[in-house]
Design a protein around this motif. Structure first.
Motif, PDB file in Angstrom:
ATOM      1  N   LYS A 178       0.835  -1.211   0.000  1.00 28.40           N
ATOM      2  CA  LYS A 178       0.000   0.000   0.000  1.00 28.40           C
ATOM      3  C   LYS A 178       0.868   1.259   0.000  1.00 28.40           C
ATOM      4  CE  LYS A 178      -3.852  -2.131   2.426  1.00 28.40           C
ATOM      5  NZ  LYS A 178      -4.540  -2.257   3.723  1.00 28.40           N
ATOM      6  N   ARG A 179       1.899   1.258   0.833  1.00 27.24           N
ATOM      7  CA  ARG A 179       2.778   2.431   0.907  1.00 27.24           C
ATOM      8  C   ARG A 179       3.550   2.618  -0.403  1.00 27.24           C
ATOM      9  NH1 ARG A 179       3.476   5.202   5.293  1.00 27.24           N
ATOM     10  NH2 ARG A 179       5.644   5.729   4.871  1.00 27.24           N
ATOM     11  N   ALA A 180       3.973   1.515  -1.015  1.00 33.26           N
ATOM     12  CA  ALA A 180       4.699   1.604  -2.279  1.00 33.26           C
ATOM     13  C   ALA A 180       3.804   2.209  -3.363  1.00 33.26           C
ATOM     14  CB  ALA A 180       5.196   0.224  -2.707  1.00 33.26           C
ATOM     15  N   GLY A 181       2.507   1.913  -3.292  1.00 34.31           N
ATOM     16  CA  GLY A 181       1.560   2.471  -4.250  1.00 34.31           C
ATOM     17  C   GLY A 181       1.435   3.983  -4.153  1.00 34.31           C
ATOM     18  N   THR A 182       1.842   4.542  -3.019  1.00 31.41           N
ATOM     19  CA  THR A 182       1.800   5.998  -2.845  1.00 31.41           C
ATOM     20  C   THR A 182       3.202   6.602  -2.879  1.00 31.41           C
ATOM     21  OG1 THR A 182       1.876   5.826  -0.419  1.00 31.41           O
ATOM     22  CG2 THR A 182      -0.309   5.858  -1.451  1.00 31.41           C
ATOM     23  N   GLY A 183       4.182   5.759  -3.293  1.00 28.90           N
ATOM     24  CA  GLY A 183       5.552   6.254  -3.419  1.00 28.90           C
ATOM     25  C   GLY A 183       6.322   6.290  -2.107  1.00 28.90           C
ATOM     26  N   LYS A 184       5.804   5.626  -1.085  1.00 29.05           N
ATOM     27  CA  LYS A 184       6.466   5.623   0.221  1.00 29.05           C
ATOM     28  C   LYS A 184       7.056   4.240   0.492  1.00 29.05           C
ATOM     29  CE  LYS A 184       3.253   9.025   2.046  1.00 29.05           C
ATOM     30  NZ  LYS A 184       2.197   9.266   3.006  1.00 29.05           N
ATOM     31  N   SER A 185       8.045   4.218   1.366  1.00 26.12           N
ATOM     32  CA  SER A 185       8.655   2.941   1.748  1.00 26.12           C
ATOM     33  C   SER A 185       8.115   2.503   3.111  1.00 26.12           C
ATOM     34  CB  SER A 185      10.174   3.064   1.777  1.00 26.12           C
ATOM     35  OG  SER A 185      10.556   4.043   2.717  1.00 26.12           O
ATOM     36  N   LEU A 186       8.492   1.306   3.495  1.00 27.94           N
ATOM     37  CA  LEU A 186       8.088   0.786   4.808  1.00 27.94           C
ATOM     38  C   LEU A 186       8.664   1.650   5.927  1.00 27.94           C
ATOM     39  CD1 LEU A 186       8.564  -3.098   4.778  1.00 27.94           C
ATOM     40  CD2 LEU A 186       6.456  -1.864   5.258  1.00 27.94           C
ATOM     41  N   PHE A 187       7.943   1.696   7.031  1.00 23.33           N
ATOM     42  CA  PHE A 187       8.490   2.324   8.224  1.00 23.33           C
ATOM     43  C   PHE A 187       9.702   1.505   8.677  1.00 23.33           C
ATOM     44  CE2 PHE A 187       3.940   3.507   8.617  1.00 23.33           C
ATOM     45  CZ  PHE A 187       4.099   4.890   8.546  1.00 23.33           C
ATOM     46  N   LYS A 188      10.679   2.150   9.312  1.00 22.15           N
ATOM     47  CA  LYS A 188      11.897   1.460   9.749  1.00 22.15           C
ATOM     48  C   LYS A 188      11.588   0.312  10.702  1.00 22.15           C
ATOM     49  CE  LYS A 188      15.143   5.216   9.068  1.00 22.15           C
ATOM     50  NZ  LYS A 188      16.078   6.152   9.658  1.00 22.15           N
ATOM     51  N   THR A 189      10.634   0.509  11.607  1.00 17.75           N
ATOM     52  CA  THR A 189      10.312  -0.563  12.559  1.00 17.75           C
ATOM     53  C   THR A 189       9.690  -1.757  11.840  1.00 17.75           C
ATOM     54  OG1 THR A 189       8.213   0.532  13.087  1.00 17.75           O
ATOM     55  CG2 THR A 189      10.053   0.897  14.597  1.00 17.75           C
ATOM     56  N   ASP A 190       8.847  -1.493  10.839  1.00 17.14           N
ATOM     57  CA  ASP A 190       8.270  -2.588  10.064  1.00 17.14           C
ATOM     58  C   ASP A 190       9.357  -3.337   9.302  1.00 17.14           C
ATOM     59  OD1 ASP A 190       5.684  -2.122  10.884  1.00 17.14           O
ATOM     60  OD2 ASP A 190       5.024  -1.194   9.016  1.00 17.14           O
ATOM     61  N   LYS A 191      10.266  -2.596   8.687  1.00 15.82           N
ATOM     62  CA  LYS A 191      11.354  -3.219   7.931  1.00 15.82           C
ATOM     63  C   LYS A 191      12.215  -4.079   8.849  1.00 15.82           C
ATOM     64  CE  LYS A 191      15.031  -2.398   4.590  1.00 15.82           C
ATOM     65  NZ  LYS A 191      15.191  -3.810   4.466  1.00 15.82           N
ATOM     66  N   ARG A 192      12.511  -3.565  10.044  1.00 17.58           N
ATOM     67  CA  ARG A 192      13.330  -4.311  11.002  1.00 17.58           C
ATOM     68  C   ARG A 192      12.634  -5.614  11.409  1.00 17.58           C
ATOM     69  NH1 ARG A 192      13.530  -2.958  16.870  1.00 17.58           N
ATOM     70  NH2 ARG A 192      14.770  -4.619  17.725  1.00 17.58           N
ATOM     71  N   LYS A 193      11.339  -5.538  11.708  1.00 19.49           N
ATOM     72  CA  LYS A 193      10.596  -6.747  12.077  1.00 19.49           C
ATOM     73  C   LYS A 193      10.590  -7.754  10.930  1.00 19.49           C
ATOM     74  CE  LYS A 193       7.295  -4.436  15.036  1.00 19.49           C
ATOM     75  NZ  LYS A 193       5.879  -4.109  15.183  1.00 19.49           N
ATOM     76  N   PHE A 194      10.263  -7.270   9.740  1.00 19.70           N
ATOM     77  CA  PHE A 194      10.184  -8.150   8.584  1.00 19.70           C
ATOM     78  C   PHE A 194      11.532  -8.810   8.317  1.00 19.70           C
ATOM     79  CE2 PHE A 194       9.846  -9.446   4.196  1.00 19.70           C
ATOM     80  CZ  PHE A 194       8.532  -9.891   4.091  1.00 19.70           C
ATOM     81  N   ASP A 195      12.591  -8.027   8.327  1.00 19.34           N
ATOM     82  CA  ASP A 195      13.932  -8.558   8.063  1.00 19.34           C
ATOM     83  C   ASP A 195      14.377  -9.554   9.134  1.00 19.34           C
ATOM     84  OD1 ASP A 195      13.996  -6.999   5.779  1.00 19.34           O
ATOM     85  OD2 ASP A 195      15.365  -5.490   6.611  1.00 19.34           O
ATOM     86  N   THR A 196      14.048  -9.273  10.398  1.00 19.32           N
ATOM     87  CA  THR A 196      14.392 -10.197  11.488  1.00 19.32           C
ATOM     88  C   THR A 196      13.697 -11.537  11.288  1.00 19.32           C
ATOM     89  OG1 THR A 196      14.732  -8.388  13.062  1.00 19.32           O
ATOM     90  CG2 THR A 196      14.264 -10.566  13.996  1.00 19.32           C
ATOM     91  N   ALA A 197      12.402 -11.483  10.986  1.00 21.00           N
ATOM     92  CA  ALA A 197      11.637 -12.714  10.788  1.00 21.00           C
ATOM     93  C   ALA A 197      12.117 -13.467   9.548  1.00 21.00           C
ATOM     94  CB  ALA A 197      10.155 -12.389  10.668  1.00 21.00           C
ATOM     95  N   LYS A 198      12.368 -12.746   8.468  1.00 20.57           N
ATOM     96  CA  LYS A 198      12.818 -13.382   7.231  1.00 20.57           C
ATOM     97  C   LYS A 198      14.169 -14.071   7.426  1.00 20.57           C
ATOM     98  CE  LYS A 198      13.546 -12.515   2.298  1.00 20.57           C
ATOM     99  NZ  LYS A 198      14.580 -13.520   2.190  1.00 20.57           N
TER     100      LYS A 198
END
Length: 166
Positions: free
Chosen positions: A117-137
């Motif tokens: 959804k954020r990419a559709g508006t030209g925005k990137s993930l929030f840093k905390t979301d990216k950190r969670k996603f990367d940790t889990a991945k």
């Protein structure tokens, strides 16, 4: 839980380690205690876990059957997680530490969809979301690689292949 030298284990929810030996150490200069030595994969260091903390900090790695069940949960259904649960750092990192993959996968799905959804508006993930996603991945990819004897870099393709079979 039995700790067998040379086998793998998950330390503190995020680090795959090879089990070493039971050793006695005196880290505080006063009391000698029993510690289990762990050797994290890919890092030239030793982690010492106090015997009384082993049940809290260590868990077994996933089996091949567990991995297949986990991949089968990755269907994009995030109904088990809400935006609030994805935003709750304590619950998420508790899930990581305890190996609660149902929560981990659900939160990853929420974050992934939020990112779309954020990419559709030209925005990137929030840093905390990216950190969670990367940790889990990282954790999931590492356990998939270990269970199936593949490189960590091949885990994502392995998961995608399994998902395409569904």
């Amino acid at each position: 839980m039995e700790y067998i030298k040379g086998e793998h284990i998950i330390y503190n929810g995020t680090e795959i380690c090879r089990i070493g030996e039971w050793v006695k150490r005196n880290f505080d200069g006063v009391t000698e205690k029993d510690y289990l030595s762990l050797h994290p994969d890919g890092i030239n260091t030793i982690v010492y876990v106090p015997k009384e903390k082993c049940e809290e900090l260590l868990r077994p790695v996933l089996s091949k059957d567990d991995i297949i069940s986990l991949i089968d949960m990755m269907d994009g259904d995030d109904s088990a997680a809400s935006d609030d649960s994805a935003d709750d750092n304590t619950d998420f990192f508790d899930a990581i530490k305890n190996g609660d993959y149902k929560t981990i996968i659900s939160v990853m799905n929420v974050i992934y969809n939020r990112g779309l959804k954020r990419a559709g508006t030209g925005k990137s993930l929030f840093k905390t979301d990216k950190r969670k996603f990367d940790t889990a991945k990282k954790l999931i990819d590492s356990e998939v690689a270990l269970a199936f004897g593949i490189e960590v870099s091949e885990a994502e393709d392995f998961i995608r292949s399994r998902l395409s079979e569904k």
